[in-house]
Design an enzyme around this catalytic site. Sequence first.
Site, PDB file in Angstrom:
ATOM      1  N   ASN A  78      40.450  35.604  41.663  1.00 15.28           N
ATOM      2  CA  ASN A  78      39.138  35.220  42.175  1.00 15.28           C
ATOM      3  C   ASN A  78      38.131  36.086  41.434  1.00 15.28           C
ATOM      4  O   ASN A  78      37.887  37.233  41.808  1.00 15.28           O
ATOM      5  CB  ASN A  78      39.104  35.467  43.689  1.00 15.28           C
ATOM      6  CG  ASN A  78      37.776  35.111  44.309  1.00 15.28           C
ATOM      7  OD1 ASN A  78      36.831  34.716  43.605  1.00 15.28           O
ATOM      8  ND2 ASN A  78      37.679  35.243  45.618  1.00 15.28           N
TER       9      ASN A  78
ATOM     10  N   ARG B  33      40.541  30.735  41.855  1.00 16.84           N
ATOM     11  CA  ARG B  33      39.545  30.244  42.803  1.00 16.84           C
ATOM     12  C   ARG B  33      38.322  29.855  41.981  1.00 16.84           C
ATOM     13  O   ARG B  33      37.806  30.648  41.192  1.00 16.84           O
ATOM     14  CB  ARG B  33      39.161  31.338  43.789  1.00 16.84           C
ATOM     15  CG  ARG B  33      38.125  30.828  44.745  1.00 16.84           C
ATOM     16  CD  ARG B  33      37.674  31.863  45.714  1.00 16.84           C
ATOM     17  NE  ARG B  33      36.710  31.249  46.616  1.00 16.84           N
ATOM     18  CZ  ARG B  33      35.780  31.918  47.249  1.00 16.84           C
ATOM     19  NH1 ARG B  33      35.680  33.210  47.102  1.00 16.84           N
ATOM     20  NH2 ARG B  33      34.936  31.304  48.047  1.00 16.84           N
TER      21      ARG B  33
ATOM     22  N   HIS C   6      33.921  27.094  51.087  1.00 16.60           N
ATOM     23  CA  HIS C   6      35.051  27.597  51.885  1.00 16.60           C
ATOM     24  C   HIS C   6      36.096  26.505  52.092  1.00 16.60           C
ATOM     25  O   HIS C   6      36.843  26.513  53.083  1.00 16.60           O
ATOM     26  CB  HIS C   6      34.621  28.074  53.292  1.00 16.60           C
ATOM     27  CG  HIS C   6      33.707  29.241  53.321  1.00 16.60           C
ATOM     28  ND1 HIS C   6      32.633  29.317  54.176  1.00 16.60           N
ATOM     29  CD2 HIS C   6      33.702  30.392  52.605  1.00 16.60           C
ATOM     30  CE1 HIS C   6      32.006  30.472  53.989  1.00 16.60           C
ATOM     31  NE2 HIS C   6      32.632  31.133  53.026  1.00 16.60           N
TER      32      HIS C   6
ATOM     33  N   ARG D 135      22.822  36.037  54.469  1.00 20.19           N
ATOM     34  CA  ARG D 135      22.173  34.749  54.152  1.00 20.19           C
ATOM     35  C   ARG D 135      21.498  34.167  55.392  1.00 20.19           C
ATOM     36  O   ARG D 135      22.020  34.276  56.500  1.00 20.19           O
ATOM     37  CB  ARG D 135      23.210  33.744  53.636  1.00 20.19           C
ATOM     38  CG  ARG D 135      23.641  34.057  52.233  1.00 20.19           C
ATOM     39  CD  ARG D 135      24.664  33.035  51.741  1.00 20.19           C
ATOM     40  NE  ARG D 135      25.711  33.716  51.012  1.00 20.19           N
ATOM     41  CZ  ARG D 135      26.978  33.359  51.011  1.00 20.19           C
ATOM     42  NH1 ARG D 135      27.374  32.302  51.688  1.00 20.19           N
ATOM     43  NH2 ARG D 135      27.862  34.047  50.324  1.00 20.19           N
TER      44      ARG D 135
ATOM     45  N   GLU E  35      43.530  31.643  52.269  1.00 16.49           N
ATOM     46  CA  GLU E  35      43.032  30.891  51.119  1.00 16.49           C
ATOM     47  C   GLU E  35      43.919  31.114  49.895  1.00 16.49           C
ATOM     48  O   GLU E  35      44.123  30.216  49.088  1.00 16.49           O
ATOM     49  CB  GLU E  35      41.595  31.323  50.813  1.00 16.49           C
ATOM     50  CG  GLU E  35      40.654  30.967  51.944  1.00 16.49           C
ATOM     51  CD  GLU E  35      39.259  31.558  51.785  1.00 16.49           C
ATOM     52  OE1 GLU E  35      39.028  32.653  52.327  1.00 16.49           O
ATOM     53  OE2 GLU E  35      38.425  30.936  51.127  1.00 16.49           O
TER      54      GLU E  35
END
Length: 399
Positions: free
Chosen positions: A7, A89, A178, A238, A382
């Site tokens: 990733n 990823r 996601h 965020r 994940e």
Amino acid sequence: MLVFILNAGSSSLKYQLMNPISKEVLATGLCERIGIDGILKHEFGDNKLTLEVSMPTHKEAIELVLKTLIESEGKVINSIDDIDAIGHRAVHGGEEFASSVMVTPKVIETMKKLIPLAPLHNPANIMGMEICQELMPGKPNVAVFDTAFHQTMPDYAYMYALPYEQYTKHGIRKYGFHGTSHYFVSNEARGMLDKKHNTRIIVCHLGNGSSVSAVLNGKCIDTSMGLTPVQGLMMGTRAGDVGAGAISYMMSQEKLTIDQALDIMNKKSGILGISGKSSDLREVLQGMQDGDDRCRLAVEMVAYNIKKYVGAYVAALDGVDALCFTGGIGENSSLIREIVCAGLDGMGLIIDPTKNNKRSGKARDIATNSSAARIFVIPTNEEYVIANDTYKIVSGLEK
Ligand code: AMP
């Protein structure tokens, strides 16, 4: 079968070495401060290793990770030949990628065209792919996109009500993120339900970044993030959903450029912006307990925002069979789960306080026996989705 999962971010990268068949994780780690100085944190079994080594570029960082896997104190394999494939990823697959794919020159070219949609993430992802191709020549690389799972959304869910040409000219629409987590958790939840058809599942992935999705029969029909990950729930830093008028008014009052406004919405808002204390919910929960009113407000806003999306997605799914919580907050904060579920009896969701407060790292049902729908806490994985997709594509089980 061993898959090296990568990733790659702009100044950091995370990795794992996993057997997707046995699900055994041989090593996991993180390179930070790439291009600044360089720290490698490597874990294998119960052991931890931290190395401070100069990493001027991502190439040196990945070289160091590979060296650590085969040499030195961190050794878990004998040679790079023990790695069968690399799973990456990848953040933005636009409308081009509705599933994981083998990395080819054409895939990289398409990902480059998508850079305007993810200017921070896609270049780093592409760089990770190209470096792995260079350092491990001949090994298959697979790209697993964060957006892919959401490609099944119907047009009336993913379109913004802007002039239609904004979609046809620039691809402006909701994509969602996601996806690997929403896929993993909704799939686990389907397995945990008695019902096998017409399954209506809501997944709340709540971490530093957070999103909710509505999944009907294993297919995503709506999700809270949009063209970029700034939309939807209030997150660590965020803002989530804020009216366009509020943003343009803030820009004119503060004389901000677009980049400055985006910086505020992505890095200085959310839990951090409201609490003024931290982006980390644990610290803000502690602040609330200590009587800090802005911490109280941040916690209540987080939970209220999630609850509103849950209600909306019960409507989108014409009911609900399972509400799932995952991610650092979803898996660990019984208080957030309690506030989100309070008063949802009418929707068939009744949380059991004793089950909710019991800690466990395993997937579990925290609804009362009489609750019409289930409430699950499911640890996400994940990396397993990336490793398993890589295995299926490389071994020809999936084209
Ligand atoms: P993630 O991005 O999935 O690693 O989640 C990080 C978020 O989970 C941070 O806001 C943490 O404060 C939060 N978190 C982790 N453990 C707990 C906990 N026990 N209670 C509340 N929040 C937690």
